[in-house]
Each structure stands twice: as structure tokens, then as C-alpha cells.
Design a protein around this motif. Structure first.
Motif, PDB file in Angstrom:
ATOM      1  N   ILE A  93       0.933  -1.248  -0.058  1.00 53.52           N
ATOM      2  CA  ILE A  93       0.062   0.181   0.150  1.00 53.52           C
ATOM      3  C   ILE A  93       0.905   1.151  -0.084  1.00 53.52           C
ATOM      4  CG2 ILE A  93      -1.690  -1.157   1.204  1.00 53.52           C
ATOM      5  CD1 ILE A  93      -1.248   0.239   3.878  1.00 53.52           C
ATOM      6  N   GLU A  94       0.411   2.328  -0.681  1.00 60.74           N
ATOM      7  CA  GLU A  94       1.384   3.329  -0.977  1.00 60.74           C
ATOM      8  C   GLU A  94       0.170   4.745  -1.071  1.00 60.74           C
ATOM      9  OE1 GLU A  94       4.079   3.321  -3.878  1.00 60.74           O
ATOM     10  OE2 GLU A  94       2.685   2.251  -5.068  1.00 60.74           O
ATOM     11  N   GLY A  95       0.743   5.958  -0.599  1.00 62.25           N
ATOM     12  CA  GLY A  95      -0.124   7.274  -0.711  1.00 62.25           C
ATOM     13  C   GLY A  95       0.980   8.205   0.013  1.00 62.25           C
ATOM     14  N   TYR A  96       0.295   9.318  -0.156  1.00 62.99           N
ATOM     15  CA  TYR A  96       0.773  10.643   0.599  1.00 62.99           C
ATOM     16  C   TYR A  96       0.239  10.821   1.931  1.00 62.99           C
ATOM     17  CZ  TYR A  96       3.126  12.003  -3.735  1.00 62.99           C
ATOM     18  OH  TYR A  96       3.637  12.106  -4.663  1.00 62.99           O
ATOM     19  N   ALA A  97       1.194  10.788   2.703  1.00 60.92           N
ATOM     20  CA  ALA A  97       0.918  11.099   4.369  1.00 60.92           C
ATOM     21  C   ALA A  97       0.459  12.259   4.510  1.00 60.92           C
ATOM     22  CB  ALA A  97       2.032  10.500   5.325  1.00 60.92           C
ATOM     23  N   LEU A  98       1.337  13.167   3.767  1.00 65.96           N
ATOM     24  CA  LEU A  98       1.190  14.656   3.689  1.00 65.96           C
ATOM     25  C   LEU A  98       1.392  15.238   2.478  1.00 65.96           C
ATOM     26  CD1 LEU A  98       3.978  16.568   4.180  1.00 65.96           C
ATOM     27  CD2 LEU A  98       3.986  15.256   6.267  1.00 65.96           C
ATOM     28  N   LYS A  99       0.900  16.331   2.260  1.00 69.66           N
ATOM     29  CA  LYS A  99       0.950  17.190   0.869  1.00 69.66           C
ATOM     30  C   LYS A  99       1.428  18.742   1.240  1.00 69.66           C
ATOM     31  CE  LYS A  99      -1.895  14.396  -2.016  1.00 69.66           C
ATOM     32  NZ  LYS A  99      -2.923  14.216  -3.049  1.00 69.66           N
ATOM     33  N   PHE A 100       2.165  19.414   0.485  1.00 67.31           N
ATOM     34  CA  PHE A 100       2.830  20.692   0.711  1.00 67.31           C
ATOM     35  C   PHE A 100       1.782  21.493   0.116  1.00 67.31           C
ATOM     36  CE2 PHE A 100       7.016  18.372   0.205  1.00 67.31           C
ATOM     37  CZ  PHE A 100       7.180  18.324   1.562  1.00 67.31           C
ATOM     38  N   ASP A 101       1.571  22.803   0.662  1.00 62.68           N
ATOM     39  CA  ASP A 101       0.790  23.910   0.025  1.00 62.68           C
ATOM     40  C   ASP A 101      -0.702  23.736  -0.352  1.00 62.68           C
ATOM     41  OD1 ASP A 101       3.149  25.529   0.251  1.00 62.68           O
ATOM     42  OD2 ASP A 101       3.903  24.994  -1.406  1.00 62.68           O
ATOM     43  N   LYS A 102      -1.071  22.475   0.711  1.00 64.66           N
ATOM     44  CA  LYS A 102      -2.610  22.259   0.527  1.00 64.66           C
ATOM     45  C   LYS A 102      -3.286  22.712   1.569  1.00 64.66           C
ATOM     46  CE  LYS A 102      -2.427  20.105  -3.650  1.00 64.66           C
ATOM     47  NZ  LYS A 102      -2.972  20.418  -4.698  1.00 64.66           N
ATOM     48  N   ARG A 103      -4.292  23.753   1.516  1.00 71.53           N
ATOM     49  CA  ARG A 103      -4.963  24.211   2.615  1.00 71.53           C
ATOM     50  C   ARG A 103      -5.792  23.237   3.340  1.00 71.53           C
ATOM     51  NH1 ARG A 103      -8.431  29.169   0.850  1.00 71.53           N
ATOM     52  NH2 ARG A 103      -6.446  30.042   0.741  1.00 71.53           N
ATOM     53  N   SER A 104      -5.815  23.037   4.642  1.00 73.97           N
ATOM     54  CA  SER A 104      -6.584  22.066   5.358  1.00 73.97           C
ATOM     55  C   SER A 104      -7.884  22.696   5.181  1.00 73.97           C
ATOM     56  CB  SER A 104      -6.041  21.873   6.540  1.00 73.97           C
ATOM     57  OG  SER A 104      -6.381  23.078   7.305  1.00 73.97           O
TER      58      SER A 104
END
Length: 210
Positions: free
Chosen positions: A27-38
Motif C-alpha cells: 500500500i502506498e500514498g501521501y501521508a502529507l502534501k505541501f501547500d494544500k490548505r486544510s
């Protein structure tokens, strides 16, 4: 002393692929993304936040575990064993080669069926004035905007069932709260200074008239 450990959940699709050579599931994915507003976070004082592209430059990622729902008793992997992490232009991407455990099989089936499709991470920040920045927000319904500039430790990456950026997962350290308080009190301080200035001018005028 580091600040409070914080959890964030993002809407980032967990990918599933089968490695035919080793007959294992990954399994894989992004645990966090930069410059993305929560989504809006917090209670009382609502804020949104973004992660600076360099927030992981000095992060300790030497002992990170992959978990289910941030439960340390439900471990799927560990860095240096079966968890790989890579920082790219998007954010922090992770890959876990799942072990042959009941938990891993259950998580795998839930991902395959679409019941679980989100990622999360647990972190803390250095006790440093530059670790994050706050400002008042012009976004409707949002009081403040927070930018995380530096993450001290990454504790885990997790596949989760909670909604994206759940408010129940939000906590901020004392230093950050002090920054919010300072921003909130700034207009009052300015108003006080203006009143004192007006009072001083009034006293000068009265002295001249006398």
C-alpha cells in the motif's frame, strides 16, 4: 522541549498494488502534501493550515511506524524494515509492504473495498518561534491561517477511517497559542495606544491654552 504531538488526516487516496515477484501486497500514498490548505480546524478559534515545502528539511524520520488509525498496537510497518518514505515536490510519499498478519489482511481488504481510503501523520514541532506562522484570515468562517515551517519529529504514517482533517485530531502547542493570543490582542493594543496618544495630545493642547 518539543510542542504537543499533533495528528492530521488528509484526503489522499491510499493506493494498493500487488508485487507478483515477491507475492506480497503493497500500500502506498501521501501521508502529507505541501501547500494544500486544510479544512477548517480547531474549536472556538477556527483556523486553516498549510505545510511549507521545506517543513521536512530537518525532520527526524529515523524511527517512524506505519499504523492503522494511529494505534501503536496496530502496527503495519516500520522505517528501515518494510516502510519506505520519500519526500518529493508533492509531499511525503510512503510505501508499506504489508506483513502476513491478520491486521494487515483486514486493512488490505478494507482498502480494496474502498472502506478505508485516507492517510494521516503524527508529528511535533520544535519549540521555536519560526516553527510556524499565524495571521488573521480573510476566509469566511475562518479566524486564522497557520503555516507550518518546520516539523521536528515524524512519529507515524497511518491509514485511517476518520474524516479529512478531523477537528478531534487537532491540538496546537503553547507557543502557537501564544501567537494566536498576540494576534487577537493586537487590535486592542493599537486602540489603547491610540487612546493614549489622543490623551497626550489633549493634555498638550490644554497646556498651551493655559
Amino acid at each position: 522541549m518539543n510542542q504537543t504531538r499533533e495528528l492530521r488526516t488528509i484526503q489522499s487516496k491510499v493506493e494498493l498494488r500487488s508485487d507478483e515477484e515477491t507475492n506480497s501486497n503493497v500500500i502506498e500514498g501521501y501521508a502529507l502534501k505541501f501547500d494544500k490548505r486544510s479544512n477548517p480546524l480547531g474549536f472556538g478559534n477556527v483556523f486553516v493550515e498549510t505545510l511549507d515545502k521545506r517543513c521536512l528539511d530537518n525532520t527526524d524520520m529515523s524511527n517512524v511506524v506505519a499504523t492503522f488509525n494511529h494505534d501503536q498496537s496496530q502496527v503495519l510497518g516500520r522505517s528501515g524494515v518494510n516502510l519506505e518514505m520519500n519526500v518529493d515536490d508533492v509531499g511525503l510519499r510512503f510505501k508499506v509492504t504489508l506483513p502476513d498478519t491478520t491486521l494487515a489482511h483486514d486493512v488490505l481488504e478494507n482498502i480494496r473495498s474502498g472502506i478505508i481510503n485516507q492517510c494521516s501523520f503524527a508529528f511535533d514541532m520544535p519549540d521555536d518561534d519560526t516553527a510556524d506562522t499565524w495571521k488573521r484570515s480573510d476566509i469566511e468562517g475562518v479566524d486564522y491561517e497557520r503555516r507550518i515551517n518546520n516539523i521536528a519529529h515524524l512519529y507515524d504514517v497511518s491509514v485511517v477511517t476518520t474524516p479529512a482533517y478531523s477537528d478531534t485530531n487537532v491540538s496546537v502547542g503553547a507557543r502557537s497559542l501564544e501567537k494566536v493570543k498576540a494576534i487577537r490582542e493586537l487590535p486592542l493594543l493599537k486602540k489603547r495606544d491610540e487612546l493614549l496618544r489622543e490623551l497626550k495630545i489633549s493634555e498638550i493642547k490644554e497646556a498651551i491654552q493655559d
